[in-house]
Write a protein that holds these residues in place. Sequence first.
Motif, short mmCIF file in Angstrom:
data_model
loop_
_atom_site.label_atom_id
_atom_site.label_comp_id
_atom_site.label_asym_id
_atom_site.label_seq_id
_atom_site.Cartn_x
_atom_site.Cartn_y
_atom_site.Cartn_z
N HIS A 42 6.66 13.09 -1.87
CA HIS A 42 6.41 11.71 -2.31
C HIS A 42 5.96 10.85 -1.12
CE1 HIS A 42 6.49 9.24 -5.84
NE2 HIS A 42 7.15 10.19 -6.49
N GLU A 43 6.61 11.09 0.02
CA GLU A 43 6.22 10.34 1.22
C GLU A 43 4.81 10.73 1.68
OE1 GLU A 43 7.64 7.74 2.99
OE2 GLU A 43 8.93 7.66 1.24
N PHE A 44 4.38 11.92 1.35
CA PHE A 44 3.00 12.33 1.68
C PHE A 44 2.01 11.35 1.04
CE2 PHE A 44 0.65 14.43 -1.85
CZ PHE A 44 -0.64 14.41 -1.33
N SER A 45 2.25 11.04 -0.21
CA SER A 45 1.29 10.18 -0.90
C SER A 45 1.37 8.74 -0.39
CB SER A 45 1.55 10.21 -2.41
OG SER A 45 0.55 9.49 -3.09
N SER A 46 2.60 8.24 -0.18
CA SER A 46 2.73 6.85 0.27
C SER A 46 2.16 6.68 1.67
CB SER A 46 4.20 6.42 0.24
OG SER A 46 4.99 7.28 1.03
N ARG A 47 2.41 7.65 2.54
CA ARG A 47 1.94 7.52 3.92
C ARG A 47 0.45 7.77 4.03
NH1 ARG A 47 6.34 7.13 7.45
NH2 ARG A 47 7.97 6.50 6.03
N GLY A 75 1.08 3.95 -2.97
CA GLY A 75 0.85 5.39 -2.75
C GLY A 75 1.87 6.23 -3.51
N HIS A 76 3.12 5.79 -3.50
CA HIS A 76 4.14 6.46 -4.33
C HIS A 76 3.75 6.33 -5.81
CE1 HIS A 76 7.19 7.50 -1.40
NE2 HIS A 76 7.27 6.27 -0.92
N GLY A 77 3.34 5.13 -6.18
CA GLY A 77 3.01 4.85 -7.58
C GLY A 77 1.84 5.69 -8.08
N LEU A 99 0.84 -1.21 0.00
CA LEU A 99 0.00 0.00 0.00
C LEU A 99 0.87 1.26 0.00
CD1 LEU A 99 -2.82 -1.07 2.49
CD2 LEU A 99 -3.10 -0.55 0.06
N HIS A 100 1.96 1.21 0.77
CA HIS A 100 2.89 2.35 0.82
C HIS A 100 3.46 2.64 -0.57
CE1 HIS A 100 5.99 4.94 2.78
NE2 HIS A 100 6.70 4.58 1.72
N GLU A 101 4.01 1.61 -1.19
CA GLU A 101 4.65 1.82 -2.50
C GLU A 101 3.61 2.15 -3.56
OE1 GLU A 101 7.69 2.32 -2.31
OE2 GLU A 101 8.10 1.33 -0.38
#
Length: 510
Positions: free
Chosen positions: A302-307, A267-269, A263-265
């Motif tokens: 980018h971490e905003f979206s993954s998290r 989110g980056h994607g 799910l985290h990755e």
Amino acid sequence: MTAYDDLAAHIAEYHDLLCILNTLKWDMRAMMPAAGAASRGNQLATLSKLAKSIFISDETAGLLDAAEAEIAGADADSYQARALRQTRDAYEIQRRIPADLVGRMAALGPESEAVWAQAKNDNDFARFKPYLKRMLALNLELAEAIGYDDHPFDALIRQFEPGMTAARLLGIFAELKAGILPLLERVVAVDAPLPFDLWAAEYDLASQKKLCHELTALIGFDFARGRLDSAPHPFEISFTRDDVRITTRYDANYLPMSLFAALHEAGHGLYEQNIAPGLTRTALTADFLGQYAVGGASFGAHEFSSRLWENQIGRSREFWRLHFARLKARFPQQLAAADAELFYRAVNRVRPSLIRVEADEVTYNLHIMLRAEIEMALLEGAIAVDDLPEIWNAKMQDYLGLKPPDDRRGVLQDVHWSFGGFGNFPCYTIGNIMAAQALAAAQAQMPNLAAMLAEGDYQPLLAWLTENFYRHGRAYSTDELLTRVSGEGLNPAPLLNYLERKYNDLYGLS
Ligand code: ZN
């Protein structure tokens, strides 16, 4: 052709090289046999050198000058003007970083990383110390080359999070600590083990894999323009918005590992897949300082979206109320005695721990603050590498009430310092803060968002994030993006509100 078009065509070719570098990196981390490391290192070094020589060439300088003259006086806020300013900034900085310094860092990196891995394994900080000292000295040289006003850390974090400074970060950290430490104390006082250990059973990897595909597709990851593979250290990387690779890691005895990494990755994607098609092969989908093809505004963004997708959505009660049945269908025996609420509690249990990558949402940012504060003090010369184990352990005691039994689980745990990655850690906390701010803004603008999420309709949130964040690529900074949706730049208050609400409820605190 206009002068701007000429520059854009030149940048497009350079961008292709960065995407090829990304392809080599994806292969190295997801597919390559270990024996390929040395030759891959050579390939990456050769191609990086070639790419940089093109970027800092006199040809780039001439094209930049002409394009700047052409659009002088045009709307300073346009994508064109922004792309040009970013290219100019990166060009000037890249010209200031001596090739010799880049070479020395690149040469020391793999050796230092190998020594670190051995030192960690043998719990032998003394062995790693000389390498860390050399890496610190090289980072100080790099900071001088990049340039800064107040603190060498400002130059280093600029590579990852333009606009952030040590002074501003310390203010943010103080505010976070003032909220998180008392919350943690209240949680720890009432925390008790769950009725039974959900992870004691074995969860077969083939079923885990299917679940990871299902869940990432559910939140909107487009498999027609992406892949999910496995890798020992999960990551996301893209070669334009039309080919976005994500990875996860599987552990038969710890189901949450694969699910939340996926799910985290993803989110980056989702960020990369939803960048406006017109930004492909432009300055607004490349990090020219890091020589990295990436569309997100910054590492923190980018971490905003993954998290956001991993934690705020993926670790929510609503998510598992809806999707726990999918898990149970795949693992009927293992989860026979469990329900959605127990699973929700199991994947959100808060406990101070020694290891950053295993930390929960409440304690995670404390691990980051500890590292960033140490980096700043090292760069200032306020502390010495020799004293790091003691300093690390004292901070662990202060923030988490734990004393690492050895350096392996203390100062030696992360790879970052071994290859010289100073200034990178705060991006995780910036991402957490930004995720809470963005979701609060989305909720304010879409009153029925909670109801849609509770029904498993993630499309409206994805569309809102695309409209306000993703589609712009690197055109706006973290602060600009947040100001556009919430009226203010980075502010830790919404993250603290989110943590208070969620964990007061989960632990029955008032
Ligand atoms: Zn990430």
